[in-house]
Design a protein around this motif. Structure first.
Motif, PDB file in Angstrom:
ATOM      1  N   VAL A 167      -4.831   1.078  -7.330  1.00 16.45           N
ATOM      2  CA  VAL A 167      -4.663   2.359  -8.018  1.00 16.45           C
ATOM      3  C   VAL A 167      -4.293   2.126  -9.481  1.00 16.45           C
ATOM      4  O   VAL A 167      -4.820   2.792 -10.376  1.00 16.45           O
TER       5      VAL A 167
ATOM      6  N   ARG B 146      -3.908   3.346  -0.082  1.00 18.19           N
ATOM      7  CA  ARG B 146      -4.482   2.456  -1.102  1.00 18.19           C
ATOM      8  C   ARG B 146      -3.412   1.505  -1.633  1.00 18.19           C
ATOM      9  O   ARG B 146      -2.230   1.834  -1.678  1.00 18.19           O
TER      10      ARG B 146
ATOM     11  N   MET C 174       1.573  11.100  -0.676  1.00 21.70           N
ATOM     12  CA  MET C 174       0.857  10.478  -1.785  1.00 21.70           C
ATOM     13  C   MET C 174      -0.588  10.964  -1.876  1.00 21.70           C
ATOM     14  O   MET C 174      -1.371  10.440  -2.665  1.00 21.70           O
TER      15      MET C 174
ATOM     16  N   ARG D  72       0.848  -1.187   0.000  1.00 18.67           N
ATOM     17  CA  ARG D  72       0.000   0.000   0.000  1.00 18.67           C
ATOM     18  C   ARG D  72       0.886   1.241   0.000  1.00 18.67           C
ATOM     19  O   ARG D  72       1.971   1.236   0.555  1.00 18.67           O
ATOM     20  N   PHE D  73       0.376   2.299  -0.621  1.00 17.39           N
ATOM     21  CA  PHE D  73       1.090   3.564  -0.554  1.00 17.39           C
ATOM     22  C   PHE D  73       1.158   3.970   0.905  1.00 17.39           C
ATOM     23  O   PHE D  73       0.208   3.764   1.663  1.00 17.39           O
TER      24      PHE D  73
ATOM     25  N   ARG E  92      -4.167  11.625  -2.312  1.00 17.85           N
ATOM     26  CA  ARG E  92      -5.360  10.767  -2.405  1.00 17.85           C
ATOM     27  C   ARG E  92      -5.047   9.297  -2.614  1.00 17.85           C
ATOM     28  O   ARG E  92      -5.934   8.456  -2.491  1.00 17.85           O
ATOM     29  N   TRP E  93      -3.802   8.933  -2.890  1.00 20.41           N
ATOM     30  CA  TRP E  93      -3.430   7.520  -3.011  1.00 20.41           C
ATOM     31  C   TRP E  93      -3.004   6.922  -1.671  1.00 20.41           C
ATOM     32  O   TRP E  93      -2.855   5.714  -1.553  1.00 20.41           O
TER      33      TRP E  93
ATOM     34  N   TRP F  63       3.310   8.727 -13.036  1.00 16.30           N
ATOM     35  CA  TRP F  63       4.012   8.811 -11.752  1.00 16.30           C
ATOM     36  C   TRP F  63       5.327   8.040 -11.793  1.00 16.30           C
ATOM     37  O   TRP F  63       6.348   8.514 -11.309  1.00 16.30           O
TER      38      TRP F  63
ATOM     39  N   LEU G 141      -1.222  -0.450  -4.362  1.00 11.83           N
ATOM     40  CA  LEU G 141      -0.703  -0.105  -5.685  1.00 11.83           C
ATOM     41  C   LEU G 141      -1.516  -0.784  -6.783  1.00 11.83           C
ATOM     42  O   LEU G 141      -1.863  -0.148  -7.785  1.00 11.83           O
TER      43      LEU G 141
ATOM     44  N   HIS H  83      -1.358  12.038  -8.054  1.00 13.66           N
ATOM     45  CA  HIS H  83      -2.093  11.762  -6.812  1.00 13.66           C
ATOM     46  C   HIS H  83      -2.447  13.038  -6.071  1.00 13.66           C
ATOM     47  O   HIS H  83      -3.203  13.019  -5.109  1.00 13.66           O
TER      48      HIS H  83
ATOM     49  N   VAL I 202      -0.689   6.198 -12.939  1.00 18.59           N
ATOM     50  CA  VAL I 202       0.414   5.427 -12.361  1.00 18.59           C
ATOM     51  C   VAL I 202       1.599   5.412 -13.323  1.00 18.59           C
ATOM     52  O   VAL I 202       2.753   5.573 -12.897  1.00 18.59           O
TER      53      VAL I 202
ATOM     54  N   GLU J  32      -6.440   3.733 -12.303  1.00 19.35           N
ATOM     55  CA  GLU J  32      -5.818   4.893 -12.933  1.00 19.35           C
ATOM     56  C   GLU J  32      -4.506   4.507 -13.631  1.00 19.35           C
ATOM     57  O   GLU J  32      -3.440   4.996 -13.263  1.00 19.35           O
TER      58      GLU J  32
END
Length: 196
Positions: free
Chosen positions: A89, A84, A78, A20-21, A80-81, A100, A86, A109, A97, A93
């Protein structure tokens, strides 16, 4: 003056296990146990710091460090990420990604770009002047990676090629503009007969 900066990555937590981020999550039981077991291995220092995340603060406490929280060592924002997975996301999106991962100035993000992270951590690193020339800080893996990229003057894309395992020590020594790096060691080497 030459400065010695020892960065200890925090112990394991559920967010790391689940890819997760970085979100502000506590250590899991295994992470707490491993950090406590490593407490006697942490080098002595004149200045002990901790990133502000719960994971960093708990790791510092479990290691027995009288660390003060240092806002400059915040993990990668990060936005809004945060929190969450990876995979989640990337499925929702994929273009964001890809941007990024491919463009160090991109921040789809809504948080901090890779260039922003490296610049922020590099500014902190170059401004250091520990009381005895030594600083020990518990910092998120992204912060450690950014410090190495800045310290060695690597291109930003090298950030993605650096792995920082939990509870390892990365040491930078030198001064602004001239840093040497020792990567990913246990805090003081494992005691005889132990494994990490």
């Amino acid at each position: 003056m030459t400065v010695r900066v020892m960065l200890v990555s925090p112990a394991m937590n559920a967010a790391l296990r689940e890819a997760r981020f970085e979100g502000d999550a506590p250590l899991d039981r295994s992470g707490r146990e491993r950090a406590r077991a490593a407490a006697g291995l942490v080098p002595e220092t004149g200045l002990a710091l901790s990133g502000p995340s719960e994971r960093c603060r708990e790791t510092a406490a479990a290691l027995g460090l009288p660390a003060r929280t240092e806002p400059a060592l915040s993990g990668w924002d990060m936005a809004r990420w945060a929190g969450r997975a990876l995979d989640e996301v990337a499925a929702a999106e994929p273009a964001a990604v890809a941007a990024w991962l491919g463009d160090p100035s991109a921040a789809p993000h809504g948080g901090e770009s890779l260039h922003g992270l490296i610049g922020r951590i590099g500014g902190w690193l170059d401004a250091l002047d520990g009381p005895d020339g030594t600083v020990l800080a518990v910092a998120e893996a992204a912060v450690v990676r950014a410090a190495v990229v800045h310290g060695l003057g690597l291109p930003a894309r090298a950030f993605w090629r650096l792995d920082v395992a939990p509870l390892t020590l990365t040491e930078l020594s030198g001064r602004s503009g001239r840093w040497n790096v020792a990567l990913g060691r246990p805090p003081a080497g494992p005691p005889a007969g132990s494994t990490w």
